[in-house]
Design an enzyme around this catalytic site. Sequence first.
Site, PDB file in Angstrom:
ATOM      1  N   ASP A   1       4.225   1.091  -5.434  1.00  0.00           N
ATOM      2  CA  ASP A   1       2.845   1.005  -5.931  1.00  0.00           C
ATOM      3  C   ASP A   1       2.751   0.092  -7.161  1.00  0.00           C
ATOM      4  OD1 ASP A   1       0.161   1.538  -5.858  1.00  0.00           O
ATOM      5  OD2 ASP A   1       0.295   3.501  -6.821  1.00  0.00           O
TER       6      ASP A   1
ATOM      7  N   ASN B   1       1.217  -3.287  -6.942  1.00  0.00           N
ATOM      8  CA  ASN B   1       1.094  -4.720  -6.634  1.00  0.00           C
ATOM      9  C   ASN B   1      -0.243  -5.286  -7.096  1.00  0.00           C
ATOM     10  OD1 ASN B   1       3.524  -4.406  -5.359  1.00  0.00           O
ATOM     11  ND2 ASN B   1       2.712  -4.539  -3.272  1.00  0.00           N
TER      12      ASN B   1
ATOM     13  N   ARG C   1      -2.235  -4.170  -9.563  1.00  0.00           N
ATOM     14  CA  ARG C   1      -2.291  -4.282 -11.029  1.00  0.00           C
ATOM     15  C   ARG C   1      -1.414  -5.430 -11.531  1.00  0.00           C
ATOM     16  NH1 ARG C   1      -0.958   1.803 -11.618  1.00  0.00           N
ATOM     17  NH2 ARG C   1      -0.879   1.534  -9.357  1.00  0.00           N
ATOM     18  N   TRP C   2      -0.292  -5.644 -10.864  1.00  0.00           N
ATOM     19  CA  TRP C   2       0.588  -6.753 -11.244  1.00  0.00           C
ATOM     20  C   TRP C   2      -0.145  -8.093 -11.048  1.00  0.00           C
ATOM     21  CZ3 TRP C   2       2.614 -11.159  -9.139  1.00  0.00           C
ATOM     22  CH2 TRP C   2       3.710 -11.738  -9.810  1.00  0.00           C
TER      23      TRP C   2
ATOM     24  N   HIS D   1       1.302  -8.548  -3.562  1.00  0.00           N
ATOM     25  CA  HIS D   1       2.027  -7.981  -2.425  1.00  0.00           C
ATOM     26  C   HIS D   1       3.232  -8.865  -2.067  1.00  0.00           C
ATOM     27  CE1 HIS D   1      -0.875  -4.855  -1.977  1.00  0.00           C
ATOM     28  NE2 HIS D   1      -1.860  -5.647  -1.582  1.00  0.00           N
TER      29      HIS D   1
ATOM     30  N   SER E   1      -0.542   2.678   4.278  1.00  0.00           N
ATOM     31  CA  SER E   1      -0.961   4.036   4.644  1.00  0.00           C
ATOM     32  C   SER E   1      -2.135   3.996   5.614  1.00  0.00           C
ATOM     33  CB  SER E   1      -1.360   4.814   3.386  1.00  0.00           C
ATOM     34  OG  SER E   1      -2.622   4.380   2.919  1.00  0.00           O
TER      35      SER E   1
ATOM     36  N   TRP F   1      -6.461   0.994   5.292  1.00  0.00           N
ATOM     37  CA  TRP F   1      -7.453   0.212   6.060  1.00  0.00           C
ATOM     38  C   TRP F   1      -8.771   0.117   5.309  1.00  0.00           C
ATOM     39  CZ3 TRP F   1      -5.432  -2.434   9.905  1.00  0.00           C
ATOM     40  CH2 TRP F   1      -4.339  -1.917  10.613  1.00  0.00           C
TER      41      TRP F   1
ATOM     42  N   LEU G   1      22.837   1.620   6.978  1.00  0.00           N
ATOM     43  CA  LEU G   1      21.653   2.189   6.318  1.00  0.00           C
ATOM     44  C   LEU G   1      20.509   2.397   7.302  1.00  0.00           C
ATOM     45  CD1 LEU G   1      19.883   2.797   3.734  1.00  0.00           C
ATOM     46  CD2 LEU G   1      19.404   0.340   3.687  1.00  0.00           C
TER      47      LEU G   1
ATOM     48  N   ARG H   1       8.022   6.882  -7.145  1.00  0.00           N
ATOM     49  CA  ARG H   1       6.743   6.161  -7.061  1.00  0.00           C
ATOM     50  C   ARG H   1       6.615   5.314  -8.319  1.00  0.00           C
ATOM     51  NH1 ARG H   1       0.880   7.806  -4.822  1.00  0.00           N
ATOM     52  NH2 ARG H   1      -0.140   5.815  -5.209  1.00  0.00           N
TER      53      ARG H   1
ATOM     54  N   SER I   1      -0.047  10.689  -2.161  1.00  0.00           N
ATOM     55  CA  SER I   1      -0.885   9.823  -1.319  1.00  0.00           C
ATOM     56  C   SER I   1      -0.510   9.906   0.164  1.00  0.00           C
ATOM     57  CB  SER I   1      -0.821   8.376  -1.813  1.00  0.00           C
ATOM     58  OG  SER I   1      -1.266   8.278  -3.146  1.00  0.00           O
TER      59      SER I   1
ATOM     60  N   GLU J   1      13.193  15.670  -5.255  1.00  0.00           N
ATOM     61  CA  GLU J   1      13.007  15.448  -6.692  1.00  0.00           C
ATOM     62  C   GLU J   1      12.117  14.217  -6.847  1.00  0.00           C
ATOM     63  OE1 GLU J   1      14.073  17.351  -9.133  1.00  0.00           O
ATOM     64  OE2 GLU J   1      15.063  18.712  -7.739  1.00  0.00           O
TER      65      GLU J   1
HETATM   66  C1  IPE Z   1       0.074   4.441  -1.441  1.00  0.00           C
HETATM   67  O1  IPE Z   1      -0.466   3.728  -2.482  1.00  0.00           O
HETATM   68  C2  IPE Z   1       0.306   3.561  -0.262  1.00  0.00           C
HETATM   69  C3  IPE Z   1       1.362   2.562  -0.381  1.00  0.00           C
HETATM   70  C4  IPE Z   1       2.072   2.315  -1.443  1.00  0.00           C
HETATM   71  C5  IPE Z   1       1.633   1.810   0.803  1.00  0.00           C
HETATM   72  P1  IPE Z   1      -2.036   3.607  -2.725  1.00  0.00           P
HETATM   73  O2  IPE Z   1      -2.180   2.693  -3.881  1.00  0.00           O
HETATM   74  O3  IPE Z   1      -2.713   3.227  -1.472  1.00  0.00           O
HETATM   75  O4  IPE Z   1      -2.434   5.101  -3.083  1.00  0.00           O
HETATM   76  P2  IPE Z   1      -3.661   5.653  -3.922  1.00  0.00           P
HETATM   77  O5  IPE Z   1      -4.909   5.178  -3.237  1.00  0.00           O
HETATM   78  O6  IPE Z   1      -3.559   5.116  -5.305  1.00  0.00           O
HETATM   79  O7  IPE Z   1      -3.512   7.135  -3.882  1.00  0.00           O
HETATM   80  C1  IPE Z   2       0.879  -0.871  -3.352  1.00  0.00           C
HETATM   81  O1  IPE Z   2       0.267  -1.615  -4.342  1.00  0.00           O
HETATM   82  C2  IPE Z   2       1.002  -1.641  -2.061  1.00  0.00           C
HETATM   83  C3  IPE Z   2       0.148  -1.148  -0.982  1.00  0.00           C
HETATM   84  C4  IPE Z   2      -0.715  -0.181  -1.044  1.00  0.00           C
HETATM   85  C5  IPE Z   2       0.277  -1.843   0.279  1.00  0.00           C
HETATM   86  P1  IPE Z   2      -1.286  -1.479  -4.631  1.00  0.00           P
HETATM   87  O2  IPE Z   2      -1.980  -2.587  -3.927  1.00  0.00           O
HETATM   88  O3  IPE Z   2      -1.765  -0.124  -4.302  1.00  0.00           O
HETATM   89  O4  IPE Z   2      -1.302  -1.712  -6.183  1.00  0.00           O
HETATM   90  P2  IPE Z   2      -2.329  -1.094  -7.211  1.00  0.00           P
HETATM   91  O5  IPE Z   2      -2.218   0.394  -7.123  1.00  0.00           O
HETATM   92  O6  IPE Z   2      -3.683  -1.585  -6.828  1.00  0.00           O
HETATM   93  O7  IPE Z   2      -1.889  -1.622  -8.527  1.00  0.00           O
HETATM   94 MG    MG Z   3      -1.899   1.566  -5.460  1.00  0.00          MG
END
Ligand code: IPE
Ligand code: IPE
Ligand code: MG
Length: 252
Positions: free
Chosen positions: A31, A33, A35-36, A48, A76, A80, A142, A199, A207, A218
């Site tokens: 998680d 990408n 914000r980065w 991404h 997830s 979508w 793996l 996470r 999520s 853990e």
């Molecule tokens: C969970 O992250 C899904 C993936 C990392 C693929 P999200 O960014 O979609 O989750 P929420 O919406 O913050 O809970």
């Molecule tokens: C997780 O990064 C990657 C996927 C959900 C595919 P996000 O896109 O959710 O990144 P944030 O949470 O917006 O920073």
């Molecule tokens: Mg996210």
Amino acid sequence: MQRWLTGRQTPKSLDKDAFAALPRHVAIIMDGNGRWAKAHRLNVAMGHRQGTETLREIIRHTDDLGIGALTIYAFSTENWRRSAEEVAALMQLILDFFASEIDELDEKGVRILILGEKDALPPKQRDVLTEAETRTASNTGLRLNIALNYGGRAELTRAARRLAEKVQAGELSLEDITEDALGGELYTAGQPDVDLLIRTSGEMRLSNFLPWQCAYAEFVFPEALWPDFTVADYDEALQVFASRNRRFGGRP
Ligand code: IPE
Ligand code: IPE
Ligand code: MG
């Protein structure tokens, strides 16, 4: 682009005790990408893309350490809801990732399994994923599980339906519906439960990721955004894991 390396040394940031107490199954919610990308004034797609660079390193390190299974959350059932543009960028990344990585992964004996509903993905992606699974099916290294169009509730609902079908067909009686039987209908059938859930990005929620398999996992929540997450951060999480006292409800 950085390629796979081989023969990596035991990580310096991982002490002997942590090395001796490695998890059998690590699950990662990649998680941060978005914000980065925002912090770098880039399009979210670039976030991404940068995230897949991290992924390559983390898979390699997991393999080097000899951890048995790694499950990563790539997309997830709720993702979508994002813009068509972002979804398209993620779908394209699936193709790019496998095009550049599948040879190396296969060479290393990595066995790939997709967790989630492949049939709802575009045909190209479905074919590439199926091809990766088929090609690596007899590998013994793996276990790399990629949760893609995955939702924990969908997985459990699917498992319940599959059991119900077997009961309806007379193949199974009600008494046969055990935890093992239900676990056997999950995508992860035959694999150990998750020991360590990581996470990134500081968010502290599941999520809809592996609710059944994480029952006694853990949890570690590094602050780093996924594209910034390093092998040293990963080692730190493994170190934290080794220091945890797992009781499984007992009183040791
Ligand atoms: C969970 O992250 C899904 C993936 C990392 C693929 P999200 O960014 O979609 O989750 P929420 O919406 O913050 O809970
Ligand atoms: C997780 O990064 C990657 C996927 C959900 C595919 P996000 O896109 O959710 O990144 P944030 O949470 O917006 O920073
Ligand atoms: Mg996210």
